[in-house]
Design an enzyme around this catalytic site. Structure first.
Site, PDB file in Angstrom:
ATOM      1  N   HIS A  66       0.857  -1.160   0.182  1.00 42.84           N
ATOM      2  CA  HIS A  66      -0.123   0.088   0.169  1.00 42.84           C
ATOM      3  C   HIS A  66       0.698   1.359   0.020  1.00 42.84           C
ATOM      4  CE1 HIS A  66       0.144   1.055   4.220  1.00 42.84           C
ATOM      5  NE2 HIS A  66       0.071  -0.158   4.539  1.00 42.84           N
ATOM      6  N   ASP A 173       5.687   1.754   6.877  1.00 44.77           N
ATOM      7  CA  ASP A 173       4.494   1.115   6.742  1.00 44.77           C
ATOM      8  C   ASP A 173       3.705   2.010   5.802  1.00 44.77           C
ATOM      9  OD1 ASP A 173       2.103  -0.016   6.910  1.00 44.77           O
ATOM     10  OD2 ASP A 173       1.511   0.736   8.997  1.00 44.77           O
ATOM     11  N   GLU A 202      -5.427   1.764   2.383  1.00 43.44           N
ATOM     12  CA  GLU A 202      -5.096   0.493   3.325  1.00 43.44           C
ATOM     13  C   GLU A 202      -5.507   1.007   4.681  1.00 43.44           C
ATOM     14  OE1 GLU A 202      -3.136  -2.272   5.959  1.00 43.44           O
ATOM     15  OE2 GLU A 202      -2.922  -0.276   5.661  1.00 43.44           O
ATOM     16  N   GLU A 203      -4.888   2.209   5.240  1.00 45.93           N
ATOM     17  CA  GLU A 203      -4.728   2.490   6.535  1.00 45.93           C
ATOM     18  C   GLU A 203      -6.278   2.810   6.895  1.00 45.93           C
ATOM     19  OE1 GLU A 203      -2.557   1.981   8.266  1.00 45.93           O
ATOM     20  OE2 GLU A 203      -0.783   2.085   7.424  1.00 45.93           O
ATOM     21  N   HIS A 316       3.313   3.982  12.287  1.00 45.74           N
ATOM     22  CA  HIS A 316       2.305   5.049  12.797  1.00 45.74           C
ATOM     23  C   HIS A 316       2.825   6.014  13.598  1.00 45.74           C
ATOM     24  CE1 HIS A 316      -1.527   2.454  11.408  1.00 45.74           C
ATOM     25  NE2 HIS A 316      -0.193   2.012  10.830  1.00 45.74           N
TER      26      HIS A 316
END
Ligand SMILES: [Zn+2]
Length: 349
Positions: A66, A173, A202-203, A316
């Site tokens: 992603h 990520d 995606e998140e 994150h």
């Protein structure tokens, strides 16, 4: 293989909160366009590259990574010229005060407002995001509206750094996954046809992967991720809790997360490949998080899917850390697992 780090640097520094992945797409396209047979960008913004196989396998393999990262979005303008924001994806609000950020396509610099230490007794609790304001130095509301309109993305102003054996940067990520997918697409053709999908959103719910998998209709899905490594020293009473993944121990293979479970044969195939090829690996401790494999496995009449991830500390957050060897081994494992894939690997017992 040095490309992996150079490409990760460009990817990490690009801005791409969920739904605003254009910058990341623009980094990826020129890196792959001479190595693949077709590139499509779909209605949601997924970039899907097709690379024909050598023809020795009939299987269609979808690899996803992603493009989007967690961040903030401008949702209002205060009379003093500061910006109201909301989070896009999961970010702990306690991390935010005092950080520098880039706002909008023009990458306007700003800071997430922080009360002076002199009033620290007022700020002992984690702030509510709705109470935070991004200060871009605008003189009043209308100037702020002009510089940073509603919906403008806000990303952490973190610059990538290559360290001796590690990398430090934002959005590993899943820019780590994107760097590996680019590496695979730039490599020699594999026995099967490869569809490399750089996915969006995606998140915020595996949204891009769902539609990409529907469009590709693959026989198997492999999701590349940058995943949580919580291998930091623990307080003594926590000592028996296994970390989810650890840096430097190789690719993390998912058995199960909140979004899907890996079919036993496919799982065994990837583990066996790692053992045969002497590639270090670890099993991600189950139960935490979701990945694009969760979207892929429910496409059409169902797709066997697996996630293989690079362990990253502090995901994150404004800055993550990964080991270069983990990145290289993840690329090697996925390539080898695809080369050894057969119809039998995908059958249900
Ligand atoms: Zn991710």
């Amino acid at each position: 293989m040095n490309d992996l780090i150079t490409n990760l640097e460009a990817l990490s520094n690009a801005a791409g909160i969920s739904g605003n992945e254009g910058d990341v797409r623009q980094v990826i396209r020129p890196l792959i366009e001479n190595s693949v047979d077709d590139i499509q960008v779909d209605a949601l913004g997924n970039l899907i590259a097709y690379k024909a196989g050598t023809g020795t396998s009939e299987l269609r393999v979808l690899i996803t990574a992603h493009m989007d990262e967690v961040g903030l979005m401008v949702v209002g303008h205060n009379s003093d010229g500061t910006l109201k924001v909301d989070t896009v994806g999961g970010i702990p609000a306690r991390l935010l005060p005092g950080l520098t950020v880039y706002v909008g396509a023009e990458r306007i610099s700003g800071v997430i407002g922080l009360e002076a230490i002199h009033r620290a007794n007022r700020t002992s609790k984690a702030p509510d995001v709705s109470k935070l304001a991004v200060d871009i130095g605008a003189n009043g509301q209308s100037e702020a509206q002009e510089i940073a309109p509603l919906g403008a993305p806000v990303v952490f102003a973190t610059q990538f750094k290559a360290l001796e054996q590690s990398c430090l940067g934002k959005a590993f990520d899943d820019r780590a996954g994107c760097a590996i997918l680019i590496n695979i697409l730039r490599g020699e053709p594999l026995p099967c046809d490869i569809y490399g999908a750089f996915t969006v959103q995606e998140e915020v719910g595996l949204r891009g992967a769902r539609v990409a998998a529907y469009a590709v209709a693959p026989d198997v899905g492999i999701t590349l991720e940058g995943t949580l490594a919580d291998d930091l020293p623990k307080p003594p009473d926590d000592a028996d809790v296994s970390p989810t993944t650890e840096l430097g121990k190789g690719p993390a293979i998912t058995v199960m997360d909140r979004s899907y479970t890996t079919p036993p044969r496919l799982l065994q195939h990837v583990i066996q490949t790692a053992e045969d090829e002497a590639i270090p690996f670890q099993i991600k401790q189950p139960g935490i998080g979701g990945t694009d494999a969760g979207g892929v496995h429910q496409a059409r009449a169902g797709v066997p899917a697996i996630t293989v991830a690079v362990p990253c500390r502090y995901i994150h957050s404004p800055v993550s850390m990964l080991r270069v060897d983990d990145l290289r081994y993840t690329a090697a494992l996925v390539g080898a697992a695809i080369r050894r894939l057969t119809q039998d690997t995908l059958s249900i017992t």
